[in-house]
Motif scaffolding. Structure first.
Motif, mmCIF file in Angstrom:
data_model
loop_
_atom_site.group_PDB
_atom_site.id
_atom_site.type_symbol
_atom_site.label_atom_id
_atom_site.label_comp_id
_atom_site.label_asym_id
_atom_site.label_seq_id
_atom_site.Cartn_x
_atom_site.Cartn_y
_atom_site.Cartn_z
ATOM 1 N N LEU A 6 -28.613 -23.694 -11.477
ATOM 2 C CA LEU A 6 -28.334 -22.333 -11.962
ATOM 3 C C LEU A 6 -27.125 -21.689 -11.309
ATOM 4 O O LEU A 6 -26.655 -22.105 -10.271
ATOM 5 N N ILE A 7 -26.682 -20.674 -11.949
ATOM 6 C CA ILE A 7 -25.648 -19.747 -11.487
ATOM 7 C C ILE A 7 -24.469 -20.391 -10.773
ATOM 8 O O ILE A 7 -23.979 -19.899 -9.807
ATOM 9 N N ILE A 8 -24.026 -21.500 -11.280
ATOM 10 C CA ILE A 8 -22.795 -22.078 -10.752
ATOM 11 C C ILE A 8 -21.775 -21.976 -11.883
ATOM 12 O O ILE A 8 -21.865 -22.687 -12.862
ATOM 13 N N GLU A 9 -20.889 -21.057 -11.759
ATOM 14 C CA GLU A 9 -19.952 -20.800 -12.847
ATOM 15 C C GLU A 9 -18.553 -21.263 -12.456
ATOM 16 O O GLU A 9 -17.971 -20.799 -11.489
ATOM 17 N N PRO A 10 -17.991 -22.206 -13.180
ATOM 18 C CA PRO A 10 -16.649 -22.652 -12.823
ATOM 19 C C PRO A 10 -15.577 -21.662 -13.249
ATOM 20 O O PRO A 10 -15.792 -20.866 -14.154
ATOM 21 N N ILE A 11 -14.461 -21.747 -12.594
ATOM 22 C CA ILE A 11 -13.338 -20.913 -13.002
ATOM 23 C C ILE A 11 -12.570 -21.668 -14.070
ATOM 24 O O ILE A 11 -12.080 -22.766 -13.834
ATOM 25 N N GLU A 12 -12.486 -21.133 -15.239
ATOM 26 C CA GLU A 12 -11.742 -21.787 -16.305
ATOM 27 C C GLU A 12 -10.331 -21.236 -16.285
ATOM 28 O O GLU A 12 -10.128 -20.027 -16.181
ATOM 29 N N LEU A 45 -8.277 -29.941 -29.994
ATOM 30 C CA LEU A 45 -9.634 -29.753 -30.532
ATOM 31 C C LEU A 45 -10.635 -29.532 -29.398
ATOM 32 O O LEU A 45 -11.522 -28.688 -29.496
ATOM 33 N N VAL A 46 -10.477 -30.314 -28.336
ATOM 34 C CA VAL A 46 -11.380 -30.179 -27.181
ATOM 35 C C VAL A 46 -11.255 -28.776 -26.605
ATOM 36 O O VAL A 46 -12.253 -28.087 -26.374
ATOM 37 N N ARG A 47 -10.019 -28.328 -26.398
ATOM 38 C CA ARG A 47 -9.791 -26.998 -25.815
ATOM 39 C C ARG A 47 -10.343 -25.897 -26.707
ATOM 40 O O ARG A 47 -10.884 -24.908 -26.234
ATOM 41 N N LYS A 48 -10.191 -26.106 -28.003
ATOM 42 C CA LYS A 48 -10.619 -25.093 -28.968
ATOM 43 C C LYS A 48 -12.143 -24.931 -29.001
ATOM 44 O O LYS A 48 -12.651 -23.836 -29.162
ATOM 45 N N HIS A 49 -12.849 -26.046 -28.863
ATOM 46 C CA HIS A 49 -14.299 -26.000 -29.070
ATOM 47 C C HIS A 49 -15.116 -26.179 -27.791
ATOM 48 O O HIS A 49 -16.341 -26.169 -27.840
ATOM 49 N N GLN A 50 -14.455 -26.347 -26.654
ATOM 50 C CA GLN A 50 -15.214 -26.645 -25.432
ATOM 51 C C GLN A 50 -16.132 -25.504 -25.000
ATOM 52 O O GLN A 50 -17.204 -25.741 -24.454
ATOM 53 N N SER A 51 -15.738 -24.268 -25.291
ATOM 54 C CA SER A 51 -16.582 -23.146 -24.850
ATOM 55 C C SER A 51 -17.905 -23.126 -25.617
ATOM 56 O O SER A 51 -18.960 -22.838 -25.050
ATOM 57 N N ARG A 52 -17.848 -23.465 -26.911
ATOM 58 C CA ARG A 52 -19.066 -23.482 -27.722
ATOM 59 C C ARG A 52 -19.989 -24.619 -27.252
ATOM 60 O O ARG A 52 -21.199 -24.449 -27.132
ATOM 61 N N VAL A 53 -19.377 -25.764 -26.995
ATOM 62 C CA VAL A 53 -20.166 -26.912 -26.521
ATOM 63 C C VAL A 53 -20.754 -26.588 -25.146
ATOM 64 O O VAL A 53 -21.922 -26.890 -24.869
ATOM 65 N N ALA A 67 -24.258 -31.480 -17.028
ATOM 66 C CA ALA A 67 -23.829 -30.703 -18.193
ATOM 67 C C ALA A 67 -22.378 -31.053 -18.522
ATOM 68 O O ALA A 67 -22.016 -31.212 -19.693
ATOM 69 N N ASP A 68 -21.564 -31.187 -17.499
ATOM 70 C CA ASP A 68 -20.163 -31.564 -17.705
ATOM 71 C C ASP A 68 -20.078 -32.948 -18.353
ATOM 72 O O ASP A 68 -19.308 -33.167 -19.287
ATOM 73 N N ASP A 69 -20.890 -33.869 -17.853
ATOM 74 C CA ASP A 69 -20.903 -35.230 -18.415
ATOM 75 C C ASP A 69 -21.332 -35.229 -19.876
ATOM 76 O O ASP A 69 -20.750 -35.936 -20.704
ATOM 77 N N ILE A 70 -22.374 -34.442 -20.162
ATOM 78 C CA ILE A 70 -22.862 -34.391 -21.545
ATOM 79 C C ILE A 70 -21.797 -33.746 -22.444
ATOM 80 O O ILE A 70 -21.601 -34.168 -23.587
ATOM 81 N N GLY A 71 -21.112 -32.747 -21.918
ATOM 82 C CA GLY A 71 -20.019 -32.119 -22.665
ATOM 83 C C GLY A 71 -18.943 -33.139 -23.004
ATOM 84 O O GLY A 71 -18.474 -33.228 -24.148
ATOM 85 N N GLN A 72 -18.581 -33.939 -22.022
ATOM 86 C CA GLN A 72 -17.558 -34.985 -22.244
ATOM 87 C C GLN A 72 -18.051 -35.996 -23.279
ATOM 88 O O GLN A 72 -17.330 -36.374 -24.198
ATOM 89 N N GLU A 73 -19.297 -36.388 -23.114
ATOM 90 C CA GLU A 73 -19.892 -37.387 -24.017
ATOM 91 C C GLU A 73 -19.899 -36.850 -25.468
ATOM 92 O O GLU A 73 -19.682 -37.617 -26.411
ATOM 93 N N PRO B 55 -20.993 -19.368 -20.355
ATOM 94 C CA PRO B 55 -20.651 -20.490 -19.471
ATOM 95 C C PRO B 55 -19.426 -21.261 -19.931
ATOM 96 O O PRO B 55 -19.031 -21.185 -21.097
ATOM 97 N N SER B 56 -18.841 -21.975 -19.014
ATOM 98 C CA SER B 56 -17.741 -22.875 -19.374
ATOM 99 C C SER B 56 -17.777 -24.068 -18.428
ATOM 100 O O SER B 56 -18.384 -24.009 -17.367
ATOM 101 N N PHE B 57 -17.132 -25.127 -18.832
ATOM 102 C CA PHE B 57 -17.086 -26.308 -17.981
ATOM 103 C C PHE B 57 -16.080 -26.085 -16.854
ATOM 104 O O PHE B 57 -15.277 -25.152 -16.913
ATOM 105 N N ALA B 58 -16.136 -26.961 -15.881
ATOM 106 C CA ALA B 58 -15.189 -26.868 -14.766
ATOM 107 C C ALA B 58 -13.758 -27.054 -15.294
ATOM 108 O O ALA B 58 -13.565 -27.618 -16.368
#
Lengths: 205, 140
Positions: A6-12, A45-53, A67-73, B55-58
Motif C-alpha cells: 500500500l501507499i507507495i506512490e512513484p513519481i511519474e 501507445l504505452v505512454r498514452k495508456h499506462q495510467s489507465r493500466v 503491479a509494475d511487472d503485470i503492467g509491463q506484461e 496511481p501510476s507506475f514507477a
C-alpha cells in the motif's frame, strides 16, 4: 503482507510523458505504425495508456513491484497481439481486459505461493521503497484501500472498475464477462464487506 | 434496518432507480436516521476511493516495456505454468477420486447387511482382542 503493497506512490515524470504524447496521433495511426515495426509508435501507445493500466493493476494488486511487472506484461501481450487487434473494442478496453485477467491470475498465484510458502518474486518492499518515495494518503483512504485488498478477487475487480475507475455497470460487466446483475450484486456485497471491515475504525470516529 | 431499503440504497449508488423506487427511498431516508448515516457512509466510500486512486507506475515504465519487448517478451520462469498445470491435473484427479470413493462406499453399503463405517469402507470387522490374537493375524 497486505500493508506492504500500500501507499507507495512513484513519481511519474509527467513533463517527459506529456511532451511525448503531444504528437497528436490517434491510436489507430500509432497501431498501424507499430505494426510496420515502428517501436517509437508503440512507445507512444504505452505512454498514452499506462495510467489507465496502472489504475487497474494497482487497484487490483496494490502498489508493488508485481503491479509494475503485470503492467509491463499487459503491454507485451498487446504488442504480441497487434496483428490480430481489429480495434472493435478500443485500445483502452482491450488493455483493461488484459490487465484484469493478468491481475486475477497474479492474485491466484499469490494465494498459491502463500499456501506453498514460496517466496514472492519481486516483492521486496525495501527495494521498491528505495526506488519510489511514499505518498502520505489520508488515514481514511489508507484504511479503505487496505479493506479493498482484503476482498476476494471477484469482488475486488468489480470495486476497482466501478468505484475506483468509475466505469459504468455495463462497461464493467463487459470487461469482466459477467452480467450487469452480477456486477450490481457483487458491488453491493463488496460494500457490505467493506463496511464490516471498516466498522471498528468507523466506530472510533 | 430493512434489507429491502438497504438494497435499494446500494442500488441507488450504482444506477438510477425507477421513480417509484426513488420516492420510496426518499421517504425511508426522511424517516430513518440510521439509513441517512448508511447513505453518508456509502457516499464517503465512493468519494474517498476515487479521490485517493490516481496511481501510476514507477518512472521510465515505457523504457522497461520496450526493453522487455526487445529482449523477447515474456521472461517469466517455467515454475508458474508448471504449477498451473499441476493444479489443473490435481483438481480433475481429486474430483474423479471423490466420485470413485463415493461409488465404492455406496457399493459396500449396498452389499452389506448393516450400515456402519467399517462396512462403508469395506474394513473387516474385528474386535481388539482378535487383532492381537496370533491365529487371527495369520488367518483373519
Amino acid at each position: 503482507m497486505i500493508l506492504r503493497c500500500l501507499i507507495i506512490e512513484p513519481i511519474e515524470d509527467s513533463h517527459v510523458v506529456n511532451e511525448n504524447i503531444k504528437t497528436g496521433q490517434s491510436d489507430e495511426e500509432l497501431i498501424a505504425a507499430a505494426r510496420d515495426g515502428d517501436d517509437e509508435a508503440f512507445r507512444q501507445l504505452v505512454r498514452k495508456h499506462q495510467s489507465r493500466v496502472a489504475a487497474t493493476v494497482i487497484g487490483m494488486l496494490g502498489q508493488c513491484l508485481e503491479a509494475d511487472d503485470i503492467g509491463q506484461e499487459t503491454f507485451i501481450r498487446f504488442y504480441n497481439a497487434l496483428d490480430h487487434f481489429r480495434g472493435e473494442s478500443g485500445v483502452e478496453t482491450y488493455l483493461t481486459r488484459i490487465a484484469i485477467n493478468l491481475s486475477l491470475n497474479e492474485l491466484k498465484r499469490r494465494k498459491r505461493r502463500n499456501w506453498l510458502f514460496l517466496p514472492m518474486p519481486g516483492r521486496s518492499e525495501e527495494t521498491f521503497e528505495a526506488r519510489t518515495p511514499r505518498l502520505e494518503l489520508n488515514e481514511e483512504a489508507e484504511l479503505l484501500h487496505q479493506a479493498i485488498e482484503k476482498l476476494k478477487p471477484e469482488f475486488r475487480s468489480v470495486v476497482v472498475l466501478r468505484m475506483l475507475e468509475e466505469r459504468s455497470t455495463e462497461e464493467t460487466a463487459a470487461l469482466l464477462g459477467i452480467s450487469e446483475g452480477t456486477v450490481k450484486s457483487r458491488l453491493a456485497r463488496a460494500h457490505h464487506k467493506l463496511k464490516k471491515l471498516l466498522q471498528p475504525y468507523l466506530g472510533e470516529k | 434496518m430493512d434489507k429491502k431499503v438497504t438494497d435499494l440504497l446500494y442500488r441507488s449508488c450504482q444506477s438510477a432507480l425507477s421513480d417509484e423506487e426513488q420516492k420510496w427511498l426518499d421517504e425511508a431516508l426522511a424517516r430513518s436516521g440510521a439509513l441517512r448515516k448508511e447513505k453518508e457512509l456509502i457516499d464517503s466510500f465512493f468519494k474517498t476511493a476515487r479521490s485517493s486512486h490516481e496511481p501510476s507506475f514507477a518512472p521510465f515504465f515505457d523504457d522497461r516495456v520496450m526493453k522487455k519487448i526487445k529482449a523477447g517478451g515474456d521472461d517469466s520462469s517455467l515454475l508458474e505454468p508448471f504449477l498451473d498445470a499441476l493444479e489443473y491435473v490435481f483438481r480433475r484427479v481429486a474430483a474423479a477420486g471423490v466420485v470413485f470413493a463415493l461409488a465404492v462406499i455406496v457399493l459396500n453399503l449396498g452389499s452389506s447387511e448393516t450400515i456402519s463405517l467399517a462396512n462403508a469402507f469395506g474394513i473387516p470387522e474385528a474386535k481388539l482382542a482378535d487383532v492381537f490374537d496370533p491365529f487371527y493375524l495369520l488367518n483373519p
